[in-house]
Design an enzyme around this catalytic site. Structure first.
Site, mmCIF file in Angstrom:
data_model
loop_
_atom_site.group_PDB
_atom_site.id
_atom_site.type_symbol
_atom_site.label_atom_id
_atom_site.label_comp_id
_atom_site.label_asym_id
_atom_site.label_seq_id
_atom_site.Cartn_x
_atom_site.Cartn_y
_atom_site.Cartn_z
ATOM 1 N N CYS A 133 -5.062 -30.553 -34.177
ATOM 2 C CA CYS A 133 -5.610 -30.563 -32.816
ATOM 3 C C CYS A 133 -6.537 -29.348 -32.707
ATOM 4 C CB CYS A 133 -4.487 -30.510 -31.789
ATOM 5 S SG CYS A 133 -3.589 -28.979 -31.897
ATOM 6 N N ARG A 179 -1.492 -27.730 -37.431
ATOM 7 C CA ARG A 179 -0.216 -28.240 -36.891
ATOM 8 C C ARG A 179 0.583 -29.013 -37.963
ATOM 9 N NH1 ARG A 179 -0.578 -28.081 -31.321
ATOM 10 N NH2 ARG A 179 1.652 -27.852 -31.339
HETATM 11 C C1 EPZ Z 1 5.581 -25.341 -29.837
HETATM 12 O O1 EPZ Z 1 4.712 -26.008 -30.742
HETATM 13 C C2 EPZ Z 1 4.966 -25.550 -28.462
HETATM 14 N N1 EPZ Z 1 4.905 -26.974 -28.160
HETATM 15 C C3 EPZ Z 1 3.568 -24.949 -28.430
HETATM 16 O O2 EPZ Z 1 3.080 -25.092 -27.104
HETATM 17 C C4 EPZ Z 1 3.673 -23.459 -28.757
HETATM 18 O O3 EPZ Z 1 2.366 -22.910 -28.795
HETATM 19 C C5 EPZ Z 1 4.344 -23.288 -30.115
HETATM 20 O O4 EPZ Z 1 5.637 -23.931 -30.104
HETATM 21 C C6 EPZ Z 1 4.551 -21.821 -30.464
HETATM 22 O O5 EPZ Z 1 5.304 -21.203 -29.472
HETATM 23 C C7 EPZ Z 1 6.029 -27.603 -27.743
HETATM 24 O O6 EPZ Z 1 7.093 -27.022 -27.639
HETATM 25 C C8 EPZ Z 1 5.877 -29.069 -27.428
HETATM 26 P P1 EPZ Z 1 5.423 -24.128 -34.224
HETATM 27 P P2 EPZ Z 1 5.173 -26.212 -32.299
HETATM 28 O O7 EPZ Z 1 6.052 -25.181 -35.052
HETATM 29 O O8 EPZ Z 1 6.645 -26.477 -32.337
HETATM 30 C C9 EPZ Z 1 2.968 -23.643 -38.258
HETATM 31 C C10 EPZ Z 1 1.592 -25.795 -25.435
HETATM 32 O O9 EPZ Z 1 0.448 -25.433 -25.119
HETATM 33 N N2 EPZ Z 1 3.854 -24.686 -38.794
HETATM 34 O O10 EPZ Z 1 6.203 -22.920 -33.844
HETATM 35 O O11 EPZ Z 1 4.247 -27.200 -32.907
HETATM 36 C C11 EPZ Z 1 1.974 -24.249 -37.281
HETATM 37 O O12 EPZ Z 1 0.851 -24.765 -37.979
HETATM 38 C C12 EPZ Z 1 1.943 -25.951 -26.899
HETATM 39 O O13 EPZ Z 1 2.527 -26.040 -24.629
HETATM 40 C C13 EPZ Z 1 3.777 -24.994 -40.149
HETATM 41 O O14 EPZ Z 1 2.997 -24.410 -40.895
HETATM 42 O O15 EPZ Z 1 4.867 -24.756 -32.870
HETATM 43 C C14 EPZ Z 1 1.603 -23.081 -36.407
HETATM 44 O O16 EPZ Z 1 0.567 -22.336 -37.015
HETATM 45 C C15 EPZ Z 1 0.768 -25.623 -27.810
HETATM 46 N N3 EPZ Z 1 4.592 -25.979 -40.644
HETATM 47 C C16 EPZ Z 1 2.888 -22.247 -36.381
HETATM 48 O O17 EPZ Z 1 3.698 -22.714 -37.459
HETATM 49 C C17 EPZ Z 1 5.490 -26.647 -39.840
HETATM 50 O O18 EPZ Z 1 6.221 -27.527 -40.349
HETATM 51 C C18 EPZ Z 1 3.671 -22.389 -35.073
HETATM 52 O O19 EPZ Z 1 4.038 -23.722 -34.946
HETATM 53 C C19 EPZ Z 1 5.541 -26.328 -38.467
HETATM 54 C C20 EPZ Z 1 4.722 -25.330 -37.963
#
Ligand code: EPZ
Length: 426
Positions: A117, A122
């Protein structure tokens, strides 16, 4: 039909708003309700596009979902289907969070692969690797991720390379009914995770250590439906706190949990806001130009990445230069060009943004690229000179319920215009 907002800058916000239920908790509690045969009640669910999409995802899987006022009743009694289709996952990545509960309940799931996105790739490799450690097998079929567990998932030690919120949640929702004990190391510590764990424990799960980097889960055989009130949305609260600061206003955030906003409130105080924590919530006021502050986004309890674009809108007119470092997502500065079109002076280099404060922004036609970028443009418009038109406000409606009515109630001059796409582009 994609709505746009017209905002006349310069109005001071004052009064109080009721903070809604946390989007990033409600979506997971909804997914986790698939674990219990029977009727689950979820209170304080924001009526936003994302919770409506999650209701559709659950409906496609065979659960009944009813909304009455701010509460949902989810009936996951019957047999559950298999598939979460691409058009729903494309609309909302968080649909991937049915993986854990579906593997736990049925041993199978077929979920369209989420795309990237506007804020980064992601990936979901940490979700998949963790579930594989518990015995799930994954394959790919025409853009779908197919997950199967030949027998009940087995408890395992899962060490996350990064404290991913989603990976921690999916693994936790699978582990609650695995055979034996699962330990998640380097787990995410966000308040929304605590809320999900509280819900799972209320249904009969055995979970220790949420809020610390090590979570221990002992699998159980069945779950009892319960009624759960979702915690207040700290990101919505933070967004309205910033709206008060941008307009030199004075706003009470009713229901906000100061303990979920420690670092955000500290940064606002550093920028010159006066913060008072009251019984009913948090009151935020600013009566002068903000001072520049430096900040880095980090997993909780660090500064939340979701408030990085909104706070940049405030710092764009601060006294001095702020350095903002985005450590959570690879490319969460896409919206900076839109702010610069409003007269901001922001330069980005990799994970860093140098925000040189200008006296005042000026209105310009801008576009919301994603949820929090759109929120940032709304904040910028509230303080800008003139009438700003923000297109594609549907992105903002994904995560903020009635943001225009809430802002108008505080004194903002905001109007929502349905902007029909031309039948043809000349
Ligand atoms: C959650 O997303 C939130 N969304 C996001 O809010 C929030 O920004 C994010 O957590 C961080 O706090 C929901 O809860 C629905 P992550 P999530 O997995 O779970 C990398 C909003 O605006 N990663 O902690 O997708 C990823 O690429 C949204 O409300 C991997 O590399 O966040 C990113 O760089 C936006 N491999 C980082 O970790 C994976 O398998 C954080 O992602 C998973 C993640």
């Amino acid at each position: 039909m994609v709505d746009r907002l017209l905002i006349t800058g310069g109005r001071r916000l004052a009064g109080q708003i009721a903070v809604g239920g946390a989007k990033n908790s409600a979506l997971k509690v909804m997914a986790a309700s698939l674990l219990a045969e029977g009727q689950t009640g979820i209170r304080n669910v924001p009526n936003i596009a994302d919770t409506r999409t999650m209701a559709e995802v659950l409906g496609r899987l065979g659960a009944g979902v009813e909304r009455r006022d701010g509460s949902l009743t989810i009936d996951a009694s019957g047999p559950l289907g298999l598939e979460t289709p691409y058009e729903l996952v494309r609309r909302m990545r968080a649909s991937i969070l049915v993986l854990g509960p579906m593997l736990a309940r049925t041993g199978r799931a077929r979920v369209a692969m989420p795309g990237g996105c506007n804020i980064g790739r992601r990936k979901i490799d940490l979700h998949i690797r963790g579930l594989e450690r518990m015995g799930a097998q994954f394959s790919y079929d025409h853009g779908y991720l197919v997950a199967e567990a030949a027998s009940r998932l087995q408890g395992a030690v899962v060490s996350l390379d990064f404290p991913s919120v989603g990976a921690t949640e999916n693994i936790m929702m699978a582990a609650v009914s695995a055979v034996g004990t699962t330990v998640i190391e380097n787990a995410a510590r966000e308040p929304e995770l605590q809320d999900l764990a509280d819900f799972l424990v209320a249904m009969g799960a055995r979970i220790e250590g949420v809020g610390t980097p090590t979570i221990e889960i002992v699998g159980v055989d069945s779950f009892t439906p319960t009624v759960h009130p979702v915690i207040p949305d700290r990101i919505e609260a933070g967004t309205f706190a910033l709206a008060a600061c941008v307009t030199r206003g004075d706003v009470s955030l009713r229901g906000a949990r100061a303990d979920h906003l420690d670092l955000v409130l500290a940064k606002l105080e550093e920028a010159g806001a006066s913060i008072s924590v009251e019984e009913a919530g948090v009151r935020v006021a600013m009566d002068r130009r903000p001072s520049a502050v430096d900040l880095v986004t980090l997993p909780y309890p660090g500064f939340p990445t979701d408030l990085q674009p909104p706070i940049m809108a405030l710092l764009a007119t601060a006294e001095g230069t702020s350095i903002i470092t985005e450590n959570v997502f690879e490319s969460r500065f896409m919206f900076v060009d839109e702010l610069n079109r409003m007269g901001a002076d922001i330069r980005t280099e990799g994970h860093h943004a140098v925000v040189r404060g200008v006296d005042r922004l000026s209105s310009a036609p801008v576009r919301a690229l994603d949820l929090r970028a759109g929120a940032a443009l709304i904040l910028a418009a509230l303080g800008a000179d003139g009438v700003t038109e923000i297109a594609d406000i549907g992105h903002v409606d994904r995560g903020y319920e009635d943001i225009d009515s809430k802002l108008s109630a505080l004194g903002a001059e905001v109007s929502r215009q349905p902007s029909f796409q031309p039948a043809f582009s000349p």
